[in-house]
Write a protein that holds these residues in place. Structure first.
Motif, mmCIF file in Angstrom:
data_model
loop_
_atom_site.group_PDB
_atom_site.id
_atom_site.type_symbol
_atom_site.label_atom_id
_atom_site.label_comp_id
_atom_site.label_asym_id
_atom_site.label_seq_id
_atom_site.Cartn_x
_atom_site.Cartn_y
_atom_site.Cartn_z
ATOM 1 N N VAL A 124 9.502 5.244 -1.315
ATOM 2 C CA VAL A 124 9.763 3.988 -2.013
ATOM 3 C C VAL A 124 8.757 3.868 -3.150
ATOM 4 C CG1 VAL A 124 9.915 1.477 -1.821
ATOM 5 C CG2 VAL A 124 10.614 2.922 0.112
ATOM 6 N N THR A 125 9.223 3.522 -4.347
ATOM 7 C CA THR A 125 8.325 3.353 -5.491
ATOM 8 C C THR A 125 8.625 2.026 -6.177
ATOM 9 O OG1 THR A 125 9.832 4.528 -6.980
ATOM 10 C CG2 THR A 125 8.134 5.829 -5.879
ATOM 11 N N LEU B 224 -1.463 2.554 -4.490
ATOM 12 C CA LEU B 224 -1.244 1.604 -5.576
ATOM 13 C C LEU B 224 -2.260 1.863 -6.669
ATOM 14 C CD1 LEU B 224 0.161 -0.909 -6.718
ATOM 15 C CD2 LEU B 224 -1.420 -2.312 -5.388
ATOM 16 N N ARG B 225 -1.774 2.191 -7.872
ATOM 17 C CA ARG B 225 -2.630 2.464 -9.011
ATOM 18 C C ARG B 225 -2.052 1.785 -10.250
ATOM 19 N NH1 ARG B 225 -5.821 3.642 -5.938
ATOM 20 N NH2 ARG B 225 -7.101 5.520 -5.686
ATOM 21 N N ASN B 226 -2.823 0.867 -10.821
ATOM 22 C CA ASN B 226 -2.441 0.211 -12.068
ATOM 23 C C ASN B 226 -1.032 -0.368 -12.009
ATOM 24 O OD1 ASN B 226 -4.939 0.920 -13.314
ATOM 25 N ND2 ASN B 226 -4.108 2.969 -13.732
ATOM 26 N N GLY B 227 -0.708 -0.997 -10.890
ATOM 27 C CA GLY B 227 0.585 -1.642 -10.729
ATOM 28 C C GLY B 227 1.698 -0.744 -10.256
ATOM 29 N N ALA B 228 1.453 0.565 -10.091
ATOM 30 C CA ALA B 228 2.473 1.508 -9.620
ATOM 31 C C ALA B 228 2.271 1.752 -8.124
ATOM 32 C CB ALA B 228 2.398 2.817 -10.388
ATOM 33 N N LEU B 229 3.240 1.337 -7.314
ATOM 34 C CA LEU B 229 3.175 1.444 -5.858
ATOM 35 C C LEU B 229 4.050 2.595 -5.389
ATOM 36 C CD1 LEU B 229 2.493 0.287 -2.984
ATOM 37 C CD2 LEU B 229 4.565 -1.101 -3.225
ATOM 38 N N THR B 230 3.507 3.402 -4.471
ATOM 39 C CA THR B 230 4.261 4.492 -3.855
ATOM 40 C C THR B 230 4.056 4.447 -2.352
ATOM 41 O OG1 THR B 230 3.977 5.899 -5.814
ATOM 42 C CG2 THR B 230 4.624 6.985 -3.759
ATOM 43 N N LEU B 231 5.154 4.446 -1.605
ATOM 44 C CA LEU B 231 5.129 4.565 -0.151
ATOM 45 C C LEU B 231 5.708 5.937 0.190
ATOM 46 C CD1 LEU B 231 6.450 1.028 0.905
ATOM 47 C CD2 LEU B 231 4.088 1.781 0.694
ATOM 48 N N ALA B 232 4.842 6.885 0.507
ATOM 49 C CA ALA B 232 5.297 8.249 0.761
ATOM 50 C C ALA B 232 4.275 8.976 1.638
ATOM 51 C CB ALA B 232 5.499 9.005 -0.550
#
Length: 761
Positions: free
Chosen positions: A489-490, A466-474
């Motif tokens: 998932v993003t 999670l960076r600056n409101g951008a979430l990545t599940l990978a």
């Protein structure tokens, strides 16, 4: 001439008295001149410039005055501080006043009998205090640090008083701290100050009395020494902190010697909560003690308790803390205000921090029949909050946590999801993602043993970034009893509206449809299938996301089986439409099923819609408007059931909640008429309940599974179905006593069928 006039020794008292009188008159004249200059605004630009040069902020002063007396008082009116170009000031002070002892100035000291502020409003919003780099006060970086000021040269303030002040908290949406009165007496670098304050926050009144200090001379970033302190809070609503929570009483007593005590009582939905804590010998901080400060606390609610025990090694800096936490909730059912707690929950954790900017949880463990797991986390608060570490959940019973009843041993297959009150299948659920903007995170997540009545034994393993409101599940790996799914998932919560992305693909031999539950449970499909999805959408709710959906999704089945269920009911409805007297089918072997849709701004158009089965083939096109869930499409049926051929276009309409099917009128009529004519010419009598529509062997030799399956897998390779065991066209043996038609007659009938709409498509 008199004797006294001739004696100079007798004249000097008159000269001294006259000189003093003249000096007094000059002093009075200077004071009046200074007062006149201040009130006329002569010194206002200079004082304003000095404030701006020292702070970098823009200052404004509405007026100045000087009250005459033995101790003159300087008064500033309508003072504001703001950043350059700001529409609102960060500080507003209708009246600031300070009195200065002239005697102390003459003697070389700085004694200020009083400093007062009335109606002060301080807004702590960081935006109002963010100075551009060019406006910040310049300091010579190469200059040697100033020598510490001697205690004797530091000012002494007799009284600091605030009246009717307000402190506006950042992001508080109108929640500010009201300070009816605050006074600090005897502010110096040599002795403690007397504190007395009253403030209100969210309807709760706090009263503070005690000693602290010396307030001058303390190192930057450290707490001043504390003396005898008493803090009391009135009863009030704490729903802003936790729903339905109410404060009944709170008191902190910190004597100069001995342990400080904290007691409090709360209530939530009728559930009494008690708090007791020992805060160590805080009073010794008054003498500059640096010994570790032990702290113990216990929170009790019903049969549940939370205890904290540890110490702060450097209490004056609130640094080097180590605490052990223990949670015991054997009977959560008795906690009417905390029903979300699973029964039999026990946990332990170690909390550590070196300074206020770095907090770690090196050990966290929770156990219960419904929830078990471990974690190790680190929270960094410098600049932007950042969370890092791992979370490993080994048991998670979603039904037990939500209070849902356990499923029975012989649970019937659930029906399809009921439409909402407005007739929609896609629920309108808000997707709250604003919290993702609060911090950054790097976490390794592992969830094993996740169970529920509709989806048993689920496991999830992924890396969260999670960076600056951008979430990545990978990589996002989901393990089900039916098989494995991997993807990514993003979520971009910083965008307006929020953006979502999903890429998934089944691994290995695909998913066992019989082991799937939820939306696919009850379809009656048996076999293994490949799923693939690459979707993107935006919106604040599930319906908004569906209405903006872009991307592709597909389902591919080979060597499957269709048994009784909703899919079989749909096929039965189709056969009944083609032949009203059709019989109920048994299980149907499916050689392949290929479904693929491409979505653009919520409009999903089929790229593959094909089924090859033991009773023939079904193909066609379909479109789904995800904005209003309407259906539109056309199916081409080429079936052979109970020895009779059924071939007719079928129209799709309605909505996802209420689909409608219907045979294209002209084509169906043409095929029925040709079928009856063929029966008449061949001497066959219509006795089968399905009717006797003219058809071939139930298949189109040109249509096969290969290309539709590839499209349904979104271009990926995969297994192919077994070759057909027999030729697709088998000539029917003539019935006894019925002559076979010559080939030319059969050709004529086929041509007539094409004219009337019954030809192959």
């Amino acid at each position: 001439m008199s004797a006294s006039a001739l004696n100079p020794a007798r004249r000097w008292p008159r000269y001294v008295a006259g000189g003093l009188a003249l000096l007094f008159l000059l002093l009075i004249g200077v004071v009046f001149a200074l007062r006149a200059a201040l009130e006329s605004g002569r010194f206002t630009p200079r004082i304003k410039a000095e404030i701006e040069n020292a702070t970098g902020y823009r200052a404004s002063i509405g007026g100045m005055g000087l009250a005459l007396g033995l101790i003159p008082k300087l008064e500033l009116r309508d003072v504001t501080l703001s950043t350059p170009g700001s529409a609102a000031p960060g500080l507003v002070a209708p009246r600031l006043a300070a009195s200065i002892s002239l005697r102390s100035l003459i003697s070389g000291g700085i004694e200020i009998p009083s400093v007062e502020a009335d109606g002060l409003r301080l807004n702590l919003d960081p935006v109002l205090w963010a100075l551009p780099a060019a406006e910040r006060p310049t300091r010579d970086a190469t200059a040697a640090p100033a020598a510490p000021r001697r205690t004797a040269n530091m000012p002494h303030i007799g009284l600091v008083r605030l009246h009717d002040a307000h402190v506006i908290l950042p992001g508080s949406a109108g929640r500010d701290i009201e300070i009816p009165s605050l006074s600090i007496r005897n502010v110096s670098a040599t002795s403690a100050s007397d504190l007395a304050a009253e403030w209100r926050f969210q309807g709760i009144t706090f009263i503070l009395a005690g000693k602290a200090g010396p307030l001058f001379g303390a190192a930057p970033g450290t707490l001043p020494p504390l003396g005898a302190i008493t803090l009391r809070a009135s009863a009030g609503d704490l729903g802003w902190l936790l729903p339905d929570l109410r404060l009944e009483a709170l008191e902190i007593i910190a004597p100069p010697e001995g342990e400080a005590r904290l007691t409090g009582s709360f209530n939530r939905n009728g559930n009494a909560i008690g708090l007791e804590a020992s805060l160590g010998e805080i009073g010794k901080l008054l003498q500059g003690a640096e010994a570790p400060l032990p702290i113990e606390a216990r929170l009790v609610a019903g049969a549940a308790s939370l205890t904290l025990q540890g110490r702060v090694a450097r209490p004056r800096e609130m640094a080097d803390g180590q605490f052990d936490l223990t949670l015991d909730a054997p009977d959560a059912a008795g906690l009417t205000g905390f029903t979300a707690l699973p029964p039999g929950l026990r946990g332990s954790a170690r909390l550590e921090w070196q300074d206020a900017q770095n907090i770690s949880l090196p050990r966290l463990q929770v156990t219960s029949p419904a929830l078990a797991g471990t974690a190790a986390l680190t929270l960094a608060l410098a600049d932007r909050p950042s969370l890092a570490g791992r979370i490993d959940v080994t048991r998670l019973d979603l039904d037990a946590l939500s209070g849902a009843p356990a499923p029975s041993a012989a649970r019937p297959a659930p029906a399809a999801p009921a439409p909402a009150a407005d007739g929609r299948v896609i629920p309108d659920i808000a997707v709250p993602v604003a919290a993702l903007n609060a911090l950054d995170a790097e976490l390794a997540l592992a969830l094993r043993g996740v169970t529920s009545s509709s989806l048993p034994q689920v496991a999830v393993q992924t890396n969260l970034r999670l960076r600056n409101g951008a979430l990545t599940l990978a990589p996002f790996n989901l393990t089900l009893p039916a098989g494995r799914i991997s993807g990514q998932v993003t979520v971009n919560a910083a965008a307006t509206p929020a953006q979502f992305g999903l890429r998934l693909r089944s691994d290995g031999a695909g998913l066992d449809l019989a082991a799937l539950s939820g939306a696919l449970d009850g379809l009656g499909l048996r076999g293994r299938g490949d799923i693939a999805a690459d979707l993107r959408g935006t919106g604040a709710t599930t319906r908004a996301i569906a209405a903006s959906l872009n991307g592709d999704m597909g389902l591919a089945l080979i060597n499957a089986r269709l048994e009784q269920g909703t899919a079989m009911e749909a096929l039965g409805a189709l056969l009944a439409l083609l032949s009203p007297n059709s019989q109920r089918l048994g299980a149907v072997e499916l050689r392949c099923v290929a479904l693929a849709f491409a979505a653009e701004q919520g409009m999903a158009q089929s790229r593959a819609l094909f089924m090859d089965s033991a009773i023939g083939q079904i193909g066609g096109q379909a479109a789904i408007n995800l904005r209003d869930e309407s259906l539109n499409g056309r199916l081409e049926t080429n079936l052979r059931v109970f020895g009779f051929g059924l071939r007719a276009p079928v129209n799709l309409g309605g909505t996802l909640a209420a689909p409608r099917i219907g045979v294209a009128a002209g084509a169906a009529l043409g095929q029925t008429a040709i079928g009856l004519l063929g029966d008449t010419l061949t001497g066959r009598v219509v006795t089968d309940p399905l009717g006797n529509l003219l058809g071939g062997a139930g298949r189109n030799a040109e249509a096969d599974c290969g290309e539709p399956l590839r499209v349904a897998r979104l271009g990926a390779d995969g297994p192919a179905p077994a070759p057909r065991a027999a030729p697709e066209a088998v000539q029917e043996a003539p019935r006894p006593g019925v002559p076979a038609l010559p080939s030319p007659v059969q050709d004529v009938l086929r041509g007539l069928g094409g004219i009337l709409g019954g030809g192959r498509r």
